[in-house]
Design a protein around this motif. Structure first.
Motif, short mmCIF file in Angstrom:
data_model
loop_
_atom_site.label_atom_id
_atom_site.label_comp_id
_atom_site.label_asym_id
_atom_site.label_seq_id
_atom_site.Cartn_x
_atom_site.Cartn_y
_atom_site.Cartn_z
N ARG A 25 0.87 -1.33 0.02
CA ARG A 25 -0.07 -0.02 0.02
C ARG A 25 1.41 1.22 0.05
NH1 ARG A 25 -2.38 0.99 4.79
NH2 ARG A 25 -3.59 2.22 4.25
N LEU A 26 0.46 2.39 -0.70
CA LEU A 26 1.28 4.00 -0.47
C LEU A 26 1.13 4.09 0.84
CD1 LEU A 26 1.97 6.33 -1.86
CD2 LEU A 26 -0.14 6.71 -2.64
N ILE A 51 -0.84 18.24 -8.13
CA ILE A 51 -0.83 18.27 -9.53
C ILE A 51 0.63 17.08 -8.65
CG2 ILE A 51 -0.11 18.06 -11.64
CD1 ILE A 51 -0.73 21.29 -11.54
N SER A 52 0.26 15.52 -9.10
CA SER A 52 1.67 14.33 -8.51
C SER A 52 1.03 13.22 -9.80
CB SER A 52 1.39 13.80 -7.15
OG SER A 52 2.14 13.37 -7.32
N ASN A 53 2.26 12.21 -10.61
CA ASN A 53 2.19 11.53 -11.42
C ASN A 53 2.43 10.58 -9.67
OD1 ASN A 53 2.74 12.95 -13.45
ND2 ASN A 53 5.00 12.37 -13.09
N THR A 54 1.73 9.79 -10.36
CA THR A 54 0.87 8.44 -9.37
C THR A 54 1.19 6.80 -10.05
OG1 THR A 54 -1.23 9.17 -9.42
CG2 THR A 54 -0.36 10.09 -7.84
N GLY A 55 1.54 6.81 -10.88
CA GLY A 55 2.06 5.65 -11.66
C GLY A 55 0.26 5.11 -12.10
N GLY A 56 0.35 3.89 -11.08
CA GLY A 56 -1.05 2.69 -11.33
C GLY A 56 -2.13 3.61 -9.76
N ALA A 61 -6.58 5.55 -3.77
CA ALA A 61 -5.21 5.48 -2.64
C ALA A 61 -4.58 6.27 -2.26
CB ALA A 61 -4.65 4.19 -3.90
N VAL A 62 -4.54 7.23 -3.46
CA VAL A 62 -3.42 8.64 -2.79
C VAL A 62 -4.23 9.36 -1.54
CG1 VAL A 62 -2.14 10.82 -3.24
CG2 VAL A 62 -2.72 8.54 -4.95
N GLY A 84 -2.91 9.39 -12.30
CA GLY A 84 -2.85 7.48 -12.46
C GLY A 84 -5.10 7.89 -12.37
N ASP A 85 -5.79 8.98 -12.32
CA ASP A 85 -7.01 9.45 -12.38
C ASP A 85 -7.31 9.75 -13.92
OD1 ASP A 85 -7.62 8.69 -10.17
OD2 ASP A 85 -8.04 10.17 -8.94
N PHE A 86 -6.10 9.35 -14.86
CA PHE A 86 -6.48 10.81 -16.27
C PHE A 86 -4.91 10.12 -17.28
CE2 PHE A 86 -6.97 14.46 -12.97
CZ PHE A 86 -8.07 14.35 -14.16
N PRO A 87 -5.66 8.38 -17.31
CA PRO A 87 -5.28 7.07 -18.48
C PRO A 87 -4.54 8.07 -19.74
CG PRO A 87 -6.93 6.53 -17.70
CD PRO A 87 -6.87 7.88 -16.39
#
Length: 137
Positions: A25-26, A51-56, A61-62, A84-87
């Motif tokens: 878990r994150l 504004i964050s890069n969260t991968g998968g 979860a974040v 992760g919310d904007f694939p």
């Protein structure tokens, strides 16, 4: 006109991130200055976002990890932009996430992005933000 909205990157700007547990878990650990800074900016009436890069990792979860770290309360729901919310959007340093964030703000808002990565700060500027490595307000 003063800065009205401040967007932050997460990793190495406000928190250190890790994956722990089984299943993994994150987990987010606030940097020493994070809580005091966010409290001060909130008290000044600044609107705060991420504004964050969260991968998968999903936004849910974040947000859960931010809640556990005691930071979620500072950030407006509509101003939390997680890759992760904007694939369909390219992650930072592409300007895509910054442009999405800009669409969520008012036309008259003066917006600042705070992040440790100079390429991301350049992308923020391309999207009409001011950008700095640290908050100096």
């Amino acid at each position: 006109m003063p800065v009205t909205i401040i967007f932050f990157d997460l990793g190495d700007t406000l928190v250190t991130a890790s994956m722990a547990g089984n299943p993994p878990r994150l987990s987010l650990q606030p940097l020493d200055m994070a809580v005091g800074l966010l409290e001060r900016l909130s008290a000044e009436g600044r609107r705060l976002g991420i504004i964050s890069n969260t991968g998968g990792e999903s936004g849910e979860a974040v947000d859960e990890a931010l809640e556990e770290a005691g930071l979620l309360r500072f950030f407006e729901s509509a101003l939390r932009i997680y890759s992760g919310d904007f694939p369909d959007l390219d992650p930072k340093p592409s300007p895509d996430l910054f442009e999405e964030a800009r669409r969520r703000c008012g036309e008259d808002d003066r917006i600042l992005f705070v992040g440790e990565n100079p390429l991301e700060r350049d992308a923020a500027r391309e999207a009409g933000f001011e950008a700095r490595e640290v908050v100096e307000i």
